[in-house]
Design a protein around this motif. Structure first.
Motif, PDB file in Angstrom:
ATOM      1  N   LYS A 255      10.952  15.384  99.226  1.00  0.00           N
ATOM      2  CA  LYS A 255      10.262  14.843  98.060  1.00  0.00           C
ATOM      3  C   LYS A 255       9.193  13.835  98.473  1.00  0.00           C
ATOM      4  CE  LYS A 255      13.685  15.610  94.465  1.00  0.00           C
ATOM      5  NZ  LYS A 255      14.846  15.061  93.779  1.00  0.00           N
TER       6      LYS A 255
ATOM      7  N   VAL B 164       6.385  13.724  95.598  1.00  0.00           N
ATOM      8  CA  VAL B 164       7.155  13.518  94.376  1.00  0.00           C
ATOM      9  C   VAL B 164       7.745  12.105  94.348  1.00  0.00           C
ATOM     10  CG1 VAL B 164       9.121  14.314  93.014  1.00  0.00           C
ATOM     11  CG2 VAL B 164       7.670  15.967  94.152  1.00  0.00           C
TER      12      VAL B 164
ATOM     13  N   PRO C 254       2.007  14.882  93.859  1.00  0.00           N
ATOM     14  CA  PRO C 254       1.984  16.226  94.452  1.00  0.00           C
ATOM     15  C   PRO C 254       0.559  16.680  94.737  1.00  0.00           C
ATOM     16  CG  PRO C 254       3.499  16.167  92.613  1.00  0.00           C
ATOM     17  CD  PRO C 254       2.775  14.850  92.615  1.00  0.00           C
TER      18      PRO C 254
ATOM     19  N   PHE D  45       9.950  24.494  96.825  1.00  0.00           N
ATOM     20  CA  PHE D  45      11.219  23.858  96.531  1.00  0.00           C
ATOM     21  C   PHE D  45      12.334  24.893  96.408  1.00  0.00           C
ATOM     22  CE2 PHE D  45       8.173  20.693  95.214  1.00  0.00           C
ATOM     23  CZ  PHE D  45       8.733  19.548  95.742  1.00  0.00           C
TER      24      PHE D  45
ATOM     25  N   ASP E 296      14.541  25.163  94.124  1.00  0.00           N
ATOM     26  CA  ASP E 296      14.616  25.750  92.775  1.00  0.00           C
ATOM     27  C   ASP E 296      13.333  26.507  92.431  1.00  0.00           C
ATOM     28  OD1 ASP E 296      12.717  23.860  92.226  1.00  0.00           O
ATOM     29  OD2 ASP E 296      13.915  22.713  90.807  1.00  0.00           O
TER      30      ASP E 296
ATOM     31  N   SER F 151      10.580  25.889  91.452  1.00  0.00           N
ATOM     32  CA  SER F 151       9.629  25.183  90.592  1.00  0.00           C
ATOM     33  C   SER F 151       8.615  26.108  89.949  1.00  0.00           C
ATOM     34  CB  SER F 151       8.903  24.093  91.385  1.00  0.00           C
ATOM     35  OG  SER F 151       9.751  23.022  91.618  1.00  0.00           O
ATOM     36  N   LEU F 152       9.094  27.227  89.425  1.00  0.00           N
ATOM     37  CA  LEU F 152       8.205  28.101  88.669  1.00  0.00           C
ATOM     38  C   LEU F 152       8.376  27.788  87.183  1.00  0.00           C
ATOM     39  CD1 LEU F 152       8.934  31.498  90.454  1.00  0.00           C
ATOM     40  CD2 LEU F 152       7.015  29.957  90.848  1.00  0.00           C
ATOM     41  N   CYS F 153       7.289  27.932  86.434  1.00  0.00           N
ATOM     42  CA  CYS F 153       7.390  27.795  84.984  1.00  0.00           C
ATOM     43  C   CYS F 153       7.745  29.162  84.411  1.00  0.00           C
ATOM     44  CB  CYS F 153       6.077  27.292  84.394  1.00  0.00           C
ATOM     45  SG  CYS F 153       5.796  25.552  84.689  1.00  0.00           S
TER      46      CYS F 153
ATOM     47  N   ARG G 213       2.535  30.995  96.400  1.00  0.00           N
ATOM     48  CA  ARG G 213       1.850  29.877  95.755  1.00  0.00           C
ATOM     49  C   ARG G 213       1.485  28.793  96.763  1.00  0.00           C
ATOM     50  NH1 ARG G 213       4.008  26.958  90.544  1.00  0.00           N
ATOM     51  NH2 ARG G 213       5.600  25.913  91.758  1.00  0.00           N
TER      52      ARG G 213
ATOM     53  N   ASP H 255       8.377  23.995  81.877  1.00  0.00           N
ATOM     54  CA  ASP H 255       9.225  23.328  82.862  1.00  0.00           C
ATOM     55  C   ASP H 255       8.485  22.096  83.346  1.00  0.00           C
ATOM     56  OD1 ASP H 255      10.702  22.464  85.049  1.00  0.00           O
ATOM     57  OD2 ASP H 255      11.330  24.498  85.564  1.00  0.00           O
TER      58      ASP H 255
ATOM     59  N   ALA I 114       8.613  21.328  87.160  1.00  0.00           N
ATOM     60  CA  ALA I 114       7.816  22.268  87.940  1.00  0.00           C
ATOM     61  C   ALA I 114       6.332  21.980  87.762  1.00  0.00           C
ATOM     62  CB  ALA I 114       8.134  23.705  87.514  1.00  0.00           C
TER      63      ALA I 114
ATOM     64  N   ARG J  15       5.401  18.932  89.763  1.00  0.00           N
ATOM     65  CA  ARG J  15       5.323  19.208  91.201  1.00  0.00           C
ATOM     66  C   ARG J  15       4.085  20.002  91.545  1.00  0.00           C
ATOM     67  NH1 ARG J  15      11.491  21.062  92.356  1.00  0.00           N
ATOM     68  NH2 ARG J  15      12.401  18.997  92.568  1.00  0.00           N
TER      69      ARG J  15
END
Lengths: 249, 399
Positions: A47, A52, A72, A84, A86, A88-90, A157, B272, B275, B278
């Motif tokens: 992070k 972050v 970021p 990341f 998780d 970190s996709l929307c 990405r 999100d 997300a 970030r």
């Protein structure tokens, strides 16, 4: 000269010491694995490097120059990209929108920064294809995609802005056998392009396979470092747990 | 897409599951259009006057305020926040504008500008408190009560401002001649067709799959809607000004939410937040932008309403306006959980709610029927939203 150099990074959360004077350097064309037990401070370090969180004390140098990774965006501009765990996709956005989120290609001010969707689609295409990520449609919300496809999008990405350093947080944790092999292959490709790669992993097999150097964290401090071929799995586990004999294996 | 689209292995889905997935994608407006068709059919079967040109024109005037306010609410819902204060805010802004224009004799455009600025300033304060960390439900609930006090301060001692016979009344009272209306419709169609053509050329230039059909068919549809709308609404006196205001606001909102970087960031924040953060999206700033847009929409809604009611009083913005605006946004397909929905939900939802109350009044039914129907439609709409978000008809399952 190192691409990324951390010196004496410390971070506290309230009374909890998450990191204490951690040093880390990443050279061009090098894969550094960062390992440690739960709570060792790996995530905090990720992070901090990805902008972050900010460290309490310590210095971050990117290509020899002191950098303040306050956001970021600042980290990305300095050439550090993070994938990341998780992802970190929307979920509500499609593949193209996710790939370019925060780094969209857009038109002039007078157009209200109109997105240049066709350029983005074409670029997305090339990058997805280069890593053979297969999607039915670029305009499906990513919530409808499989775990492997989502991982592929997340890694692609990171590459859109052609970063110097790529940080992968548990990149193989949720993947099947063939997808895992693909990701490890990709890590080698990133290294061959002269980028610095940091891999955070629990999987000793992955670490042995890809890492040129292994850095071990325990309870927020850096306790050991090994070069490729100079360690055994029990060395790693011993350093991680503090049981230096490594009898457990 | 032409390459890299080898069909990925698909999980087996039930027909219901497939329908849900389809609706959860681009077709979220479909359920509300069906509901609208049902409502219109039911009332039309009871009274043919319901779909007369005159009643449709009345309906559009009745829903203008709700639609404008709902448009602002959609922006706030899209970033995953909620607002309860904007209806009362619309009353406050109307009181400011009417007071300046009628009582102080300020030029009308200036009075309007001041009212919009005031609305945005108030929502800016709310947004700053929200981004500081206080839940928006609480901030805007408190804000609503404070604004109920503020409207008493802003109004003159007699607590009403009458705008009858002033330039202020012309905001809603102006009727655009049919000829000018058709010119506007033609311009709108041309701009849309030109825009689709530019997109077509761009996609051709990068070898993306496309076809001229993507230019012609939507353009014809837009032409039918625009010319049909102008024809219907100019049967009486001409195109009512509020209709044009709503149309222009929708057009601007459509462009910015779907065609610009701002739009992607708006949906990302609602989808999100972590997300988005970030990825470098300025999350707090996006929340503030949404509330600023809501402030401007509330001010415009308040002024249109005051101009139509020929006055401002303590009851301006009170009553069911706030809940109607939120209900309109949600009925139209905008999710309360953020990140899903479109600006069209404001107008479609306002149409549904307005159609019910209009029909109930036309048929001379009692008020409770209107409440029962509106409340039921709202609950059904949110239930549909839950199903679409979850991806399954049944609790406990996910796609």
């Amino acid at each position: 000269m190192s691409l990324l150099e951390l010196t004496k990074i410390s971070k506290h959360f309230g009374g909890v010491r998450a990191l204490h004077e951690v040093d880390l350097a990443v050279d061009p064309g090098e894969v550094v694995a960062l390992i440690g037990d739960n709570g060792a401070g790996k995530s905090t370090l990720v992070k901090i490097v990805s902008g972050v969180e900010s460290p309490d004390t310590g210095e971050i140098r990117v290509r020899g120059e002191s950098a303040r990774l306050v956001s970021p965006r600042a980290a990305a501009e300095a050439g550090i990209r993070t994938v990341f765990q998780d992802l970190s996709l929307c979920d509500n956005l499609d593949a193209v929108q996710n790939l370019f989120l925060g780094q969209e290609k857009y038109g002039p001010m007078w157009s209200g920064r109109r997105i240049r969707r066709h350029v983005m689609e074409e670029h997305a295409h090339r990058i997805l294809e280069s890593l053979s990520v297969k999607l039915r449609s670029l305009s499906t919300p990513v919530v409808a995609l499989s775990g492997g496809q989502r991982q592929g999008i997340a890694i692609c990405r990171a590459l859109i802005s052609d970063p110097a350093v790529v940080i992968l947080d548990e990149p193989t944790a949720a993947l099947g056998v063939s997808q895992r092999a693909e990701v490890l292959d990709l890590i080698h490709r990133l290294r061959d392009q002269g980028r610095g790669v940091v891999v955070i992993s629990h999987d000793m097999k992955d670490v042995r396979q890809v890492a040129d150097r292994v850095v071990v964290l325990r309870l927020g401090t850096r306790v050991a470092e090994f070069r490729r071929g100079e360690y055994t799995p029990s060395d790693l586990v011993g350093a991680m747990t503090g049981a230096h004999e490594g009898d457990e294996l | 897409m032409s390459t890299a689209t080898t069909s990925a292995p698909e999980t087996r889905r039930t027909p219901a599951g497939r329908a849900i997935e389809m609706a959860a994608r681009g077709h979220r407006s479909l359920p509300v259009l069906i509901v609208l068709a049902i409502i219109w059919t039911v009332f039309y079967s009871q009274s043919p006057a319901y779909l007369s040109f005159q009643n449709i024109t009345n309906l559009t005037l009745q829903i203008a305020t709700t639609a404008i306010l709902a448009l602002g609410v959609v922006f706030v819902l899209l970033v995953g926040e909620i607002d309860l204060s904007s209806a009362v805010l619309s009353g406050v802004c109307a009181a400011i504008a009417a007071g300046l224009a009628v009582n102080s004799g300020l030029a009308l455009p200036l009075a309007i500008a001041v009212a919009i600025a005031a609305g945005m300033a108030i929502t800016l304060v709310e947004a700053l408190v929200i981004t500081f960390g206080v839940p928006s439900l609480i901030v805007t609930l408190g804000g609503m009560v404070i604004l109920q006090g503020l409207i008493l301060v802003v109004l003159p001692p007699e607590f009403t401002v009458s705008v009858a016979g002033t330039s202020f009344a012309k905001i809603a009272g102006t009727a655009i001649p049919a000829g000018a209306g058709y010119v506007l419709a033609a311009m709108g169609t041309l701009v849309f067709a030109a825009y689709r053509f530019v997109q077509y050329r761009e996609r051709m230039s990068t070898g993306t799959r496309t076809s001229p059909v993507a230019v012609v068919v939507p353009s014809v549809l837009v032409a039918v809607v625009l010319f049909g709308g102008v024809f219907t609404l100019t049967r009486q006196r001409g195109l009512p000004m509020p209709v044009l205001i709503v149309a222009v606001m929708l057009l601007i909102a459509w462009y910015f939410t779907t065609q610009t970087r701002y739009g992607i960031h708006l949906y990302a924040v609602g989808g999100d937040r972590e997300a988005a953060q970030r990825a470098g999206v300025p999350v707090r700033r996006m929340v503030i932008y949404s509330f600023l847009i809501l402030g401007a929409c509330a001010a415009i809604a308040g002024m249109v309403d005051a101009s139509r009611q020929l006055g401002v009083s303590v009851t301006s913005g009170a009553g069911p306006l706030m809940l109607n605006a939120i209900a309109a946004a949600v009925v139209g397909g905008t999710s309360l959980f953020g990140g899903r929905g479109s600006i069209w939900s404001a107008i479609l939802g306002a149409l549904v709610i307005g159609s019910i109350s209009n029909g109930v009044q036309l048929l001379g039914l009692t008020t409770e029927v209107q409440y029962f129907a509106t409340g039921s439609v709202l609950i059904i709409a949110v239930a549909v939203d839950v199903v679409l978000t979850r991806g399954s008809l049944w609790p406990g399952r996910r796609r």
